[in-house]
Design a protein around this motif. Structure first.
Motif, short mmCIF file in Angstrom:
data_model
loop_
_atom_site.label_atom_id
_atom_site.label_comp_id
_atom_site.label_asym_id
_atom_site.label_seq_id
_atom_site.Cartn_x
_atom_site.Cartn_y
_atom_site.Cartn_z
N ALA A 78 16.06 -8.29 38.52
CA ALA A 78 17.02 -8.13 37.43
C ALA A 78 18.44 -7.94 37.97
O ALA A 78 19.41 -8.51 37.44
CB ALA A 78 16.63 -6.95 36.56
N VAL A 79 18.56 -7.13 39.05
CA VAL A 79 19.88 -6.89 39.65
C VAL A 79 20.42 -8.17 40.28
O VAL A 79 21.60 -8.49 40.15
CB VAL A 79 19.81 -5.75 40.69
N VAL A 80 19.54 -8.88 40.99
CA VAL A 80 19.95 -10.14 41.64
C VAL A 80 20.43 -11.15 40.59
O VAL A 80 21.44 -11.84 40.77
CB VAL A 80 18.79 -10.72 42.47
N LYS A 81 19.70 -11.21 39.47
CA LYS A 81 20.07 -12.13 38.39
C LYS A 81 21.40 -11.73 37.77
O LYS A 81 22.23 -12.58 37.44
CB LYS A 81 18.97 -12.13 37.33
N LEU A 82 21.61 -10.41 37.60
CA LEU A 82 22.86 -9.91 37.03
C LEU A 82 24.04 -10.21 37.95
O LEU A 82 25.13 -10.58 37.50
CB LEU A 82 22.76 -8.41 36.77
N LYS A 83 23.81 -10.07 39.26
CA LYS A 83 24.87 -10.37 40.23
C LYS A 83 25.25 -11.84 40.21
O LYS A 83 26.35 -12.21 40.62
CB LYS A 83 24.42 -9.97 41.63
N GLY A 84 24.33 -12.69 39.76
CA GLY A 84 24.60 -14.12 39.70
C GLY A 84 25.53 -14.50 38.58
O GLY A 84 26.09 -15.61 38.58
N THR A 85 25.73 -13.60 37.60
CA THR A 85 26.67 -13.87 36.50
C THR A 85 28.09 -13.56 36.95
O THR A 85 28.30 -12.81 37.92
CB THR A 85 26.31 -13.03 35.27
N GLU A 86 29.05 -14.08 36.21
CA GLU A 86 30.46 -13.85 36.57
C GLU A 86 30.82 -12.37 36.46
O GLU A 86 31.45 -11.80 37.36
CB GLU A 86 31.36 -14.68 35.65
N PHE A 87 30.40 -11.75 35.35
CA PHE A 87 30.72 -10.33 35.15
C PHE A 87 29.99 -9.46 36.16
O PHE A 87 30.58 -8.57 36.79
CB PHE A 87 30.34 -9.91 33.73
N GLY A 88 28.67 -9.70 36.34
CA GLY A 88 27.86 -8.89 37.25
C GLY A 88 28.33 -9.00 38.68
O GLY A 88 28.40 -8.00 39.40
N GLY A 89 28.66 -10.21 39.12
CA GLY A 89 29.13 -10.40 40.49
C GLY A 89 30.42 -9.65 40.76
O GLY A 89 30.58 -9.01 41.81
N LYS A 90 31.32 -9.69 39.79
CA LYS A 90 32.59 -8.99 39.95
C LYS A 90 32.39 -7.47 39.87
O LYS A 90 33.04 -6.72 40.59
CB LYS A 90 33.56 -9.45 38.86
N TYR A 91 31.46 -7.04 39.00
CA TYR A 91 31.23 -5.60 38.81
C TYR A 91 30.67 -4.96 40.08
O TYR A 91 31.09 -3.88 40.48
CB TYR A 91 30.24 -5.39 37.66
N PHE A 92 29.73 -5.64 40.74
CA PHE A 92 29.10 -5.07 41.93
C PHE A 92 29.94 -5.23 43.20
O PHE A 92 29.77 -4.46 44.15
CB PHE A 92 27.72 -5.71 42.16
N SER A 93 30.83 -6.20 43.22
CA SER A 93 31.60 -6.46 44.44
C SER A 93 33.02 -5.91 44.41
O SER A 93 33.62 -5.67 45.46
CB SER A 93 31.66 -7.97 44.71
N ASP A 94 33.56 -5.69 43.21
CA ASP A 94 34.96 -5.26 43.07
C ASP A 94 35.01 -3.84 42.52
O ASP A 94 34.78 -3.61 41.33
CB ASP A 94 35.71 -6.22 42.15
N ILE A 95 35.31 -2.87 43.38
CA ILE A 95 35.32 -1.47 42.95
C ILE A 95 36.43 -1.19 41.94
O ILE A 95 36.28 -0.37 41.04
CB ILE A 95 35.46 -0.53 44.19
#
Length: 292
Positions: A78-95
């Motif tokens: 679920a986390v990997v899939k969320l990180k694949g989205t534009e919002f999720g990727g930015k949320y996890f990588s950009d503090i």
């Protein structure tokens, strides 16, 4: 010497299943002790010992437990899939982006809490609940101000940080009124059933999280996000004060006198801490201005 060291390592760094088992017995046993109000006996003293040991091994193993949870979340589908989205990727990588999202989350929860406390105050005719609603309303207005500062492109963020510090003195007015009301009327409330334990765990969780996030976002260097984390810390301190009076009502035999004493001590400490934080922010804002 080596044998003693080996025994200590095995004692304080046991397998994960042992940590889980002693935590379940120790902390679960404490709930039974407090709920039954049974303070004496071999079983009670045994539970105290097991819970103390459980707290020790959990504290020592906390970094490893955190690392295991973090690794599990990274590999979770679920986390990997969320990180694949534009919002999720930015949320996890950009503090910084994660901090901006948390401002909106904090504001939404804040105003929902205002409505809840106000309605509860009207239904139960509680001055305490209504005063809490007023306090969180002022806190919510501060959060709205920070959001407006964060969204304005030409906003002077250092000035917003300094203004938040001055507004904390305004926030201290309803806070001081709540604390005086709590001390003067010896106010106290209790949670039904085992909700108090859930509330205690959540209160300590947000308290620790607010301190960690404050340090993290201060290092980031964004004055607005730092100010938002300060508001989270102030809110957490008030939550601890409220939890204290609920726990005294639930577990203290000498509830009235002890509650008044502890409300005076903790309330004064919280009120003073907010003033110290506000003064520090004002001084720090001047330092930021000179470093500009």
């Amino acid at each position: 010497m080596k044998k003693a060291k080996s025994i200590l390592l095995k004692l304080f760094f046991p397998p994960k299943w042992v940590i889980f088992l002693v935590s379940l017995i120790g902390f679960g046993g404490l709930i039974w002790v407090f709920a039954s109000k049974n303070q004496h006996g071999i079983a009670v003293y045994t539970i105290y010992g097991v819970s103390a040991y459980a707290l020790s091994v959990v504290s020592v193993s906390a970094p490893k437990i955190y690392k295991s949870i973090r690794n599990f979340s990274k590999n979770n589908r679920a986390v990997v899939k969320l990180k694949g989205t534009e919002f999720g990727g930015k949320y996890f990588s950009d503090i910084s982006f994660r901090g901006s999202v948390s401002i909106y989350q904090g504001m939404a929860v804040n105003f929902l809490y205002v409505v809840f406390r106000f309605v509860a105050g009207v239904i139960y005719a509680s001055t305490w609940f209504i005063s809490m609603a007023v306090y969180y309303l002022v806190l919510g207005i501060l959060r709205v101000y920070l959001i407006s500062c964060y969204n304005r492109k030409n906003a002077d963020r250092r000035r917003c940080y300094r203004n938040t510090a001055w507004l904390l003195f305004v926030l201290n007015i309803p806070m001081g009124g709540m604390i005086l009301l709590m001390i003067k009327t010896n106010s106290g409330y209790s949670y039904p059933g085992y909700i108090i334990y859930v509330s205690a765990i959540y209160t300590f969780y947000i308290g620790i999280l607010s301190v960690v996030n404050l340090v993290k976002f201060c290092r980031l260097g964004d004055p607005v996000l730092s100010a938002a984390k300060v508001l989270n810390l102030v809110s957490a301190m008030m939550s601890i004060l409220g939890l204290q009076t609920a726990m005294i009502s639930a577990f203290s035999k000498d509830g009235e006198g002890f509650r008044k004493l502890m409300n005076t001590i903790t309330g004064t400490a919280v009120y003073g801490a907010v003033i110290v934080i506000a003064v520090y922010m004002i001084i720090h804002s001047r330092k930021l201005k000179t470093e500009r």
